[in-house]
Design a protein around this motif. Structure first.
Motif, PDB file in Angstrom:
ATOM      1  N   PRO A 153      45.080  50.794  35.865  1.00  0.00           N
ATOM      2  CA  PRO A 153      44.512  49.662  36.599  1.00  0.00           C
ATOM      3  C   PRO A 153      43.545  50.111  37.688  1.00  0.00           C
ATOM      4  CG  PRO A 153      46.671  50.192  37.468  1.00  0.00           C
ATOM      5  CD  PRO A 153      46.461  51.106  36.281  1.00  0.00           C
ATOM      6  N   ALA A 175      37.217  46.248  37.383  1.00  0.00           N
ATOM      7  CA  ALA A 175      38.297  45.859  36.479  1.00  0.00           C
ATOM      8  C   ALA A 175      37.750  45.116  35.263  1.00  0.00           C
ATOM      9  CB  ALA A 175      39.312  44.994  37.226  1.00  0.00           C
ATOM     10  N   SER A 176      36.740  44.268  35.486  1.00  0.00           N
ATOM     11  CA  SER A 176      36.137  43.519  34.377  1.00  0.00           C
ATOM     12  C   SER A 176      35.435  44.455  33.414  1.00  0.00           C
ATOM     13  CB  SER A 176      35.144  42.490  34.937  1.00  0.00           C
ATOM     14  OG  SER A 176      34.535  41.760  33.901  1.00  0.00           O
ATOM     15  N   CYS A 180      40.713  46.037  32.491  1.00  0.00           N
ATOM     16  CA  CYS A 180      42.036  46.410  32.987  1.00  0.00           C
ATOM     17  C   CYS A 180      42.446  45.476  34.118  1.00  0.00           C
ATOM     18  CB  CYS A 180      42.030  47.860  33.467  1.00  0.00           C
ATOM     19  SG  CYS A 180      41.097  48.126  35.000  1.00  0.00           S
ATOM     20  N   PRO A 181      43.730  45.464  34.487  1.00  0.00           N
ATOM     21  CA  PRO A 181      44.162  44.613  35.598  1.00  0.00           C
ATOM     22  C   PRO A 181      43.734  45.168  36.949  1.00  0.00           C
ATOM     23  CG  PRO A 181      46.018  45.882  34.747  1.00  0.00           C
ATOM     24  CD  PRO A 181      44.861  46.133  33.808  1.00  0.00           C
ATOM     25  N   ARG A 224      39.930  34.586  41.580  1.00  0.00           N
ATOM     26  CA  ARG A 224      40.580  34.323  40.287  1.00  0.00           C
ATOM     27  C   ARG A 224      39.725  33.378  39.440  1.00  0.00           C
ATOM     28  NH1 ARG A 224      45.877  36.225  40.379  1.00  0.00           N
ATOM     29  NH2 ARG A 224      46.836  36.452  42.447  1.00  0.00           N
ATOM     30  N   VAL A 230      40.287  38.615  34.335  1.00  0.00           N
ATOM     31  CA  VAL A 230      40.919  39.773  34.978  1.00  0.00           C
ATOM     32  C   VAL A 230      42.290  39.365  35.505  1.00  0.00           C
ATOM     33  CG1 VAL A 230      40.789  41.466  36.839  1.00  0.00           C
ATOM     34  CG2 VAL A 230      38.708  40.777  35.631  1.00  0.00           C
ATOM     35  N   SER A 231      43.308  40.102  35.108  1.00  0.00           N
ATOM     36  CA  SER A 231      44.657  39.872  35.618  1.00  0.00           C
ATOM     37  C   SER A 231      44.767  40.483  37.018  1.00  0.00           C
ATOM     38  CB  SER A 231      45.687  40.520  34.686  1.00  0.00           C
ATOM     39  OG  SER A 231      46.978  40.468  35.248  1.00  0.00           O
ATOM     40  N   ILE A 232      45.102  39.649  38.014  1.00  0.00           N
ATOM     41  CA  ILE A 232      45.193  40.104  39.403  1.00  0.00           C
ATOM     42  C   ILE A 232      46.644  40.079  39.854  1.00  0.00           C
ATOM     43  CG2 ILE A 232      44.457  39.716  41.776  1.00  0.00           C
ATOM     44  CD1 ILE A 232      41.981  38.319  40.726  1.00  0.00           C
ATOM     45  N   ASP A 233      47.142  41.232  40.232  1.00  0.00           N
ATOM     46  CA  ASP A 233      48.512  41.380  40.722  1.00  0.00           C
ATOM     47  C   ASP A 233      48.450  41.579  42.231  1.00  0.00           C
ATOM     48  OD1 ASP A 233      51.115  42.026  41.311  1.00  0.00           O
ATOM     49  OD2 ASP A 233      51.182  43.858  40.108  1.00  0.00           O
TER      50      ASP A 233
END
Length: 291
Positions: A153, A175-176, A180-181, A224, A230-233
């Motif tokens: 990530p 990330a885009s 990846c996250p 977001r 994109v997965s955002i944690d």
């Protein structure tokens, strides 16, 4: 808009690793690669160079060999090479003024001691408002630290008390591009006075953490929407911010930290959190200047 990535070369494996990392980054971004050697970069070059002409021939050969190494991995990449003169940090910052980023090599000192970011790298970061990426060499052959890690990530450290738009934009674009996250870290420590009130600590900790989590979610909400794929944690973690970022970044492809732009007579400044991360992260580290 023309996209370009600038790499500073000094003939050492670390700068070769930086160039090879930048080659893949340029390919991901659809950018060209600009390999630059600052004439006064080295006080003690790896080869005995005694005259100006010999130094120029040596620099030209460094540029040629590095360009060839990158082109082997990325044959369709547009690569230019050039020499610049002047104080190395300012020369490199100037060379990268219209680039997407400036990429520099750093030297590993082991898992405990961390990594050595020389004065040229540190000063170049302070001298430019372009993102600067620091890359270490995985070995003495100048291979970048990628492989399995390159599929990890992107990790970004933020401060919910200040705007971080430039940093978040860069981290999300990375990330885009990589598919990846993104892990966003806001580390915080309880106020010192709480150590004198152990009975109250659990409830107070929960209240503070809830407030920070809410602020972090609010900061990330518009991003977001801009980057729905994109997965955002988002993580609001208790502990020293630098330690929390480094812990989350153990398997990261890239770590992104910020440097606040300070337009005062005191001059540019690299904060303690960013300083710690760029010296101890095992992944490439991007330092992004922002208001």
């Amino acid at each position: 808009m023309t996209h370009r990535i600038t790499v500073g070369l000094d003939g050492k494996p670390e700068s070769t690793a930086a160039a090879r990392w930048a080659g893949r980054e340029a390919e991901l971004r659809g950018a060209s690669l600009d390999l630059v050697h600052a004439e006064e970069w080295l006080e003690n070059p790896p080869l005995p160079v005694t005259t100006t002409e010999e130094r120029r021939r040596w620099a030209t050969e460094v540029l040629r060999k590095t360009s060839k190494a990158v082109r082997l991995d990325h044959p369709s990449l547009e690569i230019t090479t050039r020499r610049v003169s002047g104080l190395p940090d300012l020369a490199l910052a100037s060379a990268a003024k219209d680039s997407d980023m400036l990429v520099l090599g750093t030297r590993g000192l082991g898992s405990v001691a961390g990594f050595l970011v020389g004065s040229v790298g540190t000063n170049a970061i302070a001298a430019t408002e372009r993102p600067v990426v620091l890359v270490r060499s995985a070995d003495r052959e100048g291979n970048p630290p990628d492989g399995g890690r390159d599929r990890g990530p992107v990790v970004a450290g933020v401060d919910v008390q200040h705007p971080c738009d430039g940093l978040l934009a860069f981290a999300l674009e990375e990330a885009s591009h990589r598919g990846c996250p993104l892990i966003v870290i806001n580390g915080w420590s309880p106020p010192p006075i709480m150590s004198y009130s152990p009975v109250l600590e659990p409830g107070i900790n929960e209240e503070i953490q809830h407030g920070i989590t809410t602020a972090l979610d609010g900061m990330l909400a518009p991003w977001r929407e801009k980057f729905p794929t994109v997965s955002i944690d988002a993580r609001a973690t208790i502990g020293r911010p630098a330690a929390q970022i480094l812990d989350a970044a153990r398997e990261a492809a890239l770590v992104v930290v910020g440097r606040r732009i300070r337009r005062t007579p005191v001059g540019p400044h690299i904060g303690p959190i960013t300083h710690a991360v760029m010296h101890h992260a095992t992944s490439p580290v991007a330092v992004v200047a922002h208001d």
